[in-house]
Design an enzyme around this catalytic site. Sequence first.
Site, PDB file in Angstrom:
ATOM      1  N   THR A 168       0.966  -1.159   0.145  1.00  0.00           N
ATOM      2  CA  THR A 168       0.173  -0.156   0.008  1.00  0.00           C
ATOM      3  C   THR A 168       1.063   1.415   0.018  1.00  0.00           C
ATOM      4  OG1 THR A 168      -0.186   0.207   2.401  1.00  0.00           O
ATOM      5  CG2 THR A 168      -1.740  -1.156   1.186  1.00  0.00           C
ATOM      6  N   ASP A 169       2.144   1.266   0.681  1.00  0.00           N
ATOM      7  CA  ASP A 169       2.939   2.410   0.656  1.00  0.00           C
ATOM      8  C   ASP A 169       3.470   2.549  -0.845  1.00  0.00           C
ATOM      9  OD1 ASP A 169       3.273   3.129   2.949  1.00  0.00           O
ATOM     10  OD2 ASP A 169       4.911   1.779   3.759  1.00  0.00           O
ATOM     11  N   VAL A 170       3.758   1.261  -1.705  1.00  0.00           N
ATOM     12  CA  VAL A 170       4.194   1.525  -3.077  1.00  0.00           C
ATOM     13  C   VAL A 170       3.058   2.060  -4.041  1.00  0.00           C
ATOM     14  CG1 VAL A 170       5.022   0.222  -5.015  1.00  0.00           C
ATOM     15  CG2 VAL A 170       5.817  -0.468  -2.753  1.00  0.00           C
ATOM     16  N   SER A 173       2.771   5.681  -3.402  1.00  0.00           N
ATOM     17  CA  SER A 173       3.835   6.437  -3.739  1.00  0.00           C
ATOM     18  C   SER A 173       3.605   6.559  -5.404  1.00  0.00           C
ATOM     19  CB  SER A 173       5.183   5.618  -3.897  1.00  0.00           C
ATOM     20  OG  SER A 173       5.665   5.336  -2.543  1.00  0.00           O
TER      21      SER A 173
END
Length: 395
Positions: A168-170, A173
Site C-alpha cells: 500500500t506504501d508502493v 507512492s
Amino acid sequence: MAGALEGIRVLDLSRVLAGPFSSMILGDLGADVIKVEGPRSKDDTRFWGPPFKGNESAFYFCTNRNKRGITVDLKTIEGQNIIKKLIAESDVVIQNFKTGTLEKFGLSYEEMKSINPGIILASVTGFGATGPYKEFPGYDYIIQAMSGLMSITGDKQVGPTKVGVAITDVITSLYTTIGVLAALNERNESGEGQHIDIALLDSAVSSLINIASNYLTSGMVPGLLGNQHPNVVPYQTFACKDREMVIAVGNDRQFKKFTEVIGRPELADDELYKNNPSRLQNKDKLILIISEELKKKTSSEWQPLLQNAGIPNGPINDMKSVFEDPQVNAREMIVEMEHPTAEKIKIVGSPLKLSKTPVEIKRHPPLFGEHTNEVLEELGYTIEDIENLRNSDVI
C-alpha cells in the site's frame, strides 16, 4: 542527457517509504530532489536492518537514490526559514507528517503558496486530510488490514495474510507521483500550484479493482482467494512434479489449447468446462483433474510446452532466481553504483524506459546531511552562516 524533469526541484520532507519512493521516481526522471532530515532525527529506514553496508541499511538504499541530503530542524525558526527559502526555489514539496504537523511548523499549504504561488504540495498520510480518521497514524500493515486487502489474501489454512512487501506504501507512492506530474502539467497552463491530498487507505481501496467492483455490483462479500482468480478458471498456482508454477488461462481459446497441452482435449468440449462461466461454476472438479495431469511433469518440462501454445505461465522465483533471470538482466533491473562508505552497492533499476529522456541513476543514496553545505550555499548562506547554524543545532 537531460532527464524528462530536468529543471524541476523537489523538496522531500518525507521519510520511510511512501513519500521517499515517490520523490526517488521524480529524481530518476531528472528532478533535483533535496531530502531533508532532522539533525537529530534521521529517516527511520537508516536503522532498518540488517543487512547494512558501510553503516547504511539496504532498506534506505531502495528509496533514496538520485537525491541530495541535508539536515534541518523544522522545530526552530531558523530551520523553518531555511525551508521557506527552499520552497521559494522549488516546484514540488512532498511530505508525510501526520495531518496538522506542517501547520505547527508554520508551513501550511497557504503559507507555502504565499511564498511561491506555483508550489505543488503533495501530502501523504494514512487516512487523508478529511474524515473521522484523519488524525490517526497510518502504517502499511494496518492499511492492508483495514482496506480489505488482507481479507482476500491468504487461504483457509493460514488465514488472512499481508502482501510480502509494503504494497500500500508502493501504490500510494505511484499515485503521489501521478498526482505531482498532473499538477505540474496543469501549472503549465495556470501558472499556479495546488495541494495534493494522498491517503494510504484511499490508494489501497483503489487497488482492489475487480474485487471491489464485484462486491459493489453483487453485494457478495468475497473470502480468502488464495492463489486462485475470483473470475477466471484455471488461473492459479499448480504443483508440478518438482515445484509449483503459475498458469493463467485467460479465455476459452487458451483453454482449448491448454487442454491439448495437458493431454485432456475432451475437457474443452465438456459442457461443464467449455466456457469460463461454466468452468467457474465447476472449478473444484476441474482443478482436481488439471492438478493430476500437471504432476506428471516438472515445471521446466511444462514451461516450453505451455509457452509454445501461447498459455501464460511462469515459475515462482525466489530472489536469487529473479536477479539471475536473463530477462531481468536484459532490462537493466540491477544497477551497480559507487558509494562513499559502502564502496559499490547494487540497487533495483527503474522500470521506466523512455526513448528520448532515459532514466539515469546519477547519485548514490545520500549520506546523512551529505549536501547540507552545498544546498545552503546555493541559497546564499555563507560558510560563517552555516557554521553558526550548525553550532546552534539548526542543521
